[in-house]
Design an enzyme around this catalytic site. Structure first.
Site, short mmCIF file in Angstrom:
data_model
loop_
_atom_site.label_atom_id
_atom_site.label_comp_id
_atom_site.label_asym_id
_atom_site.label_seq_id
_atom_site.Cartn_x
_atom_site.Cartn_y
_atom_site.Cartn_z
N ASP A 13 1.25 6.26 9.05
CA ASP A 13 0.53 7.73 8.71
C ASP A 13 0.17 8.47 9.48
OD1 ASP A 13 2.07 7.30 6.22
OD2 ASP A 13 0.43 5.74 5.50
N LYS A 16 3.50 11.07 12.43
CA LYS A 16 5.20 10.62 13.23
C LYS A 16 6.16 11.86 12.78
CE LYS A 16 5.62 6.00 12.40
NZ LYS A 16 4.50 5.93 11.60
N GLY A 40 7.58 7.00 5.46
CA GLY A 40 7.69 8.05 4.28
C GLY A 40 7.35 9.33 6.03
N HIS A 41 8.34 9.98 6.28
CA HIS A 41 8.11 10.80 7.64
C HIS A 41 7.92 12.16 7.04
CE1 HIS A 41 9.48 7.44 10.34
NE2 HIS A 41 7.90 7.76 9.56
N GLN A 223 6.01 3.20 9.69
CA GLN A 223 4.54 2.37 10.20
C GLN A 223 4.16 2.32 11.32
OE1 GLN A 223 8.35 0.42 9.01
NE2 GLN A 223 7.90 1.70 7.66
P1 IMP Z 1 5.90 -3.52 3.17
O1 IMP Z 1 6.92 -2.67 4.32
O2 IMP Z 1 6.10 -2.38 2.20
O3 IMP Z 1 6.00 -4.59 2.61
O4 IMP Z 1 4.48 -2.72 3.01
C1 IMP Z 1 3.65 -3.86 3.92
C2 IMP Z 1 2.25 -2.97 4.08
O5 IMP Z 1 2.68 -2.45 5.08
C3 IMP Z 1 1.66 -2.30 3.22
O6 IMP Z 1 0.22 -2.75 3.55
C4 IMP Z 1 2.26 -0.95 2.88
O7 IMP Z 1 0.60 0.02 2.67
C5 IMP Z 1 2.67 -0.63 4.63
N1 IMP Z 1 3.37 0.53 4.73
C6 IMP Z 1 4.91 0.04 4.99
N2 IMP Z 1 5.00 1.02 5.32
C7 IMP Z 1 4.26 1.96 5.50
C8 IMP Z 1 4.30 3.57 5.80
O8 IMP Z 1 5.45 4.31 6.12
N3 IMP Z 1 3.46 4.10 6.00
C9 IMP Z 1 1.77 3.13 5.68
N4 IMP Z 1 1.86 2.00 5.72
C10 IMP Z 1 3.21 1.49 5.13
#
Ligand code: IMP
Length: 423
Positions: A13, A16, A40-41, A223
Site C-alpha cells: 500500500d 505503487k 490493490g493498486h 505487496q
Molecule cells: P495474503 O497475501 O492474503 O495471504 O495476506 C498475508 C498478509 O499480507 C496480510 O497481512 C495481508 O494484509 C497482507 N497483504 C497482502 N496483500 C497486500 C497488499 O497488496 N497490500 C498490503 N498488505 C497486503
C-alpha cells in the site's frame, strides 16, 4: 531509458499503482511477477479512480502490453471480473494481455481453505486478504497445484480439478468448515478458465523477445518487502518473494535485464493485517493520520494501521533489493503543521539496533528511536518542482536520502498521475 522494477519497501500500500502508471507511459511491456488478487493498486487519471488487483497497473496505457508472469497466482474469476470492470471503463485489455502458462491457478477451494485456516488460527490469525494466496502457493511448492496452461485442455483440466476439490474437502472437513460441491466449483470456475485460455501462453518468451528487441520493460512488484516470505515479519507475511528475487523468478527475466530498481516509500507507514509495527501510532493519532491519508484497504476495505516513517525497515529493504531510486508517496498527507517523528533505529533490551530482528517476538518488543523534524502546514498538492516545496518538506525528503543513501527521484503530492514531482 532503461528497464525498471517497481517494489514496495514497506508493508504494501505504498502507492505503487500510481508510480507504475506514471512511469509506464513510455513502456512497451508491463509485467506482474508475484502475488495475486490480494494486491490493490489504485490509479487515478484525470480524477477518475481505478483499482487493479491482478492486472498490471500499466493496463490504462493503451500502448502497453500487459503480462501476468509465472510467479503470479491467478484467480480466473477475479481476472474476468476485473476485465469486465475495465470494459465498463471503455478499456478492452484482452488483446494486449498475456497470462503465463506456468502461473498457478487460485480456485474456489483455495479461498475456502484460506478462510478456514484463518478461522482455525483464532487469535493467532495472519489477517490475510482471504484471496486464497497462501493455499495456492502452498500447493505450488507441494507440487500438487494446477497451472494456467492446463486450462487449454478442458477435459483433462476438469478431471484434475475434481481431484483437487476432493483433497481440499478433506482438509475443510477436518477444520470444521463447509465442504464444496464439485458441481458448483466446476460451474463457477470452468467458464472463467475457458475465457482466460486464449490469453495463456509462454510469457517468459514475451519478456525475452522484448529484451532482444530493445523494448522497454517494467516489472511490477506487489505487496511490500516487509511482507516477503523470507525477509518479512514472518509469519505475518504473504506467501511470495516480494522483492527483486521474486521479480526474476516470477517473470523469467535475467537479472541483467531488470534495469533500474525503484523502491516506493510512503511518507509515513501503514500496515493491514496482524504483526508487529514498531512505529504504530496510538488509537487517536493513528486515526487522524488514517483519515488524512484515506488509509482503507483497496482490496478488503479494512482500516490500515498507521504510524511514522520507519527508516530501519526502509533502509533494510533498500539494502536487500539494491534500490537505485526512491519514489516517496503521499508527502501531502503530512502537511498538518505538526512536527514529524522519523524512526532511525530501534532499541531492543537496552541495545540500539539498525536492522529488524528475524524474530517477530523481538520486533514486537523493539522500541522506536525517533528524530524529530520540523513539520509544514502549506498545501503542497499543487507543487511540481522540488524547490516549490516548503523548506521543512524539502528537509524531510533530504533526511530520508541521507539516512537511506538512496536518491528520492519522485515525490507524490496528491493522488492524480499529474501530482508528482520528478527530480
Ligand atoms: P495474503 O497475501 O492474503 O495471504 O495476506 C498475508 C498478509 O499480507 C496480510 O497481512 C495481508 O494484509 C497482507 N497483504 C497482502 N496483500 C497486500 C497488499 O497488496 N497490500 C498490503 N498488505 C497486503
Amino acid at each position: 531509458m532503461s528497464n525498471a522494477v517497481v517494489l514496495g519497501l514497506q508493508w504494501g500500500d505504498e502507492g505503487k499503482g500510481k508510480v507504475i502508471d506514471l512511469l509506464s507511459g513510455s513502456v512497451d511491456v508491463v509485467v506482474r511477477c508475484q502475488g495475486g488478487a490480494n494486491a490493490g493498486h489504485t490509479v487515478v487519471v484525470d480524477g477518475k479512480k481505478t483499482i487493479l488487483h491482478l492486472l498490471p497497473s500499466g493496463a490504462l496505457h493503451e500502448g502497453a502490453r500487459c503480462v501476468i508472469g509465472n510467479g503470479v497466482v491467478v484467480d480466473p474469476l477475479a481476472l474476468q471480473s476485473e476485465l469486465a470492470d475495465l470494459d465498463e471503463a471503455g478499456v478492452n485489455l484482452r488483446p494486449r494481455l498475456s497470462v503465463s502458462d506456468r502461473a498457478h491457478l487460485v480456485l474456489p477451494y483455495h479461498k475456502a481453505l484460506d478462510a478456514a485456516r484463518e478461522a482455525a488460527r483464532g487469535a493467532g490469525k495472519v489477517g490475510t486478504t482471504l484471496r486464497g494466496i497462501g493455499p495456492t502457493y502452498q500447493h505450488k511448492m507441494a507440487r500438487t497445484g494446477l497451472r494456467c496452461g492446463q486450462v487449454c485442455d478442458s477435459e483433462s483440466f476438469r478431471v484434475a480439478l475434481s481431484k483437487q476439490v476432493d483433497a481440499a474437502n478433506q482438509e475443510l472437513a477436518a477444520l470444521g468448515a463447509d465442504t464444496l460441491a464439485l458441481d458448483t466449483v466446476l460451474s463457477e470456475a470452468m467458464p472463467a478458465c475457458e475465457a482466460m485460455a486464449p490469453m495463456v501462453c509462454d510469457t517468459a518468451a514475451i519478456v525475452h523477445e522484448a529484451v532482444a528487441a530493445d523494448k522497454r520493460l517494467m516489472f511490477e512488484g506487489a505487496q511490500g518487502v516487509l511482507l516477503d516470505i523470507d525477509f518479512g515479519t514472518y509469519p505475518y507475511v504473504t506467501s511470495s518473494n516480494t522483492g527483486i528475487g521474486g521479480v526474476i523468478t516470477g517473470s523469467g527475466a535475467s537479472h541483467k535485464d531488470v534495469g533500474e530498481v525503484i523502491g516506493i516509500v510512503k511518507a509515513y507507514t501503514t500496515r493491514v493485517g496482524e504483526g508487529p509495527f514498531v512505529t504504530e501510532l496510538d488509537e487517536v493519532a493513528g486515526k487522524e493520520l488514517r483519515d488524512r491519508g484515506g488509509e482503507y484497504g483497496a482490496t478488503t476495505g479494512r482500516p490500515r494501521r498507521c504510524g511514522w516513517l520507519d527508516l530501519v525497515i526502509t533502509s533494510f529493504a533498500c539494502r536487500l533489493n539494491g534500490v537505485d531510486t526512491i519514489a516517496l508517496t503521499k508527502l501531502d498527507v503530512l502537511s498538518s503543521g505538526d512536527d514529524i517523528d522519523i524512526c532511525v533505529a530501534y532499541e531492543l533490551d537496552g541495545a540500539r539496533i539498525d536492522a529488524p530482528p528475524a524474530s517477530v517476538e523481538d520486533l514486537a518488543r523493539a522500541k522506536p528511536v525517533y528524530e524529530k523534524l520540523q513539520g509544514w502546514s502549506e498545501d503542497i498538492t499543487g507543487c511540481r518542482n522540488f524547490e516549490d516545496l516548503p523548506v521543512a518538506a524539502q528537509e524531510y525528503v533530504q533526511y530520508i536520502e541521507q539516512q537511506t543513501g538512496v536518491k528520492v527521484g519522485y515525490i507524490g503530492v496528491g493522488p492524480d498521475r499529474e501530482q508528482t514531482i520528478c527530480r
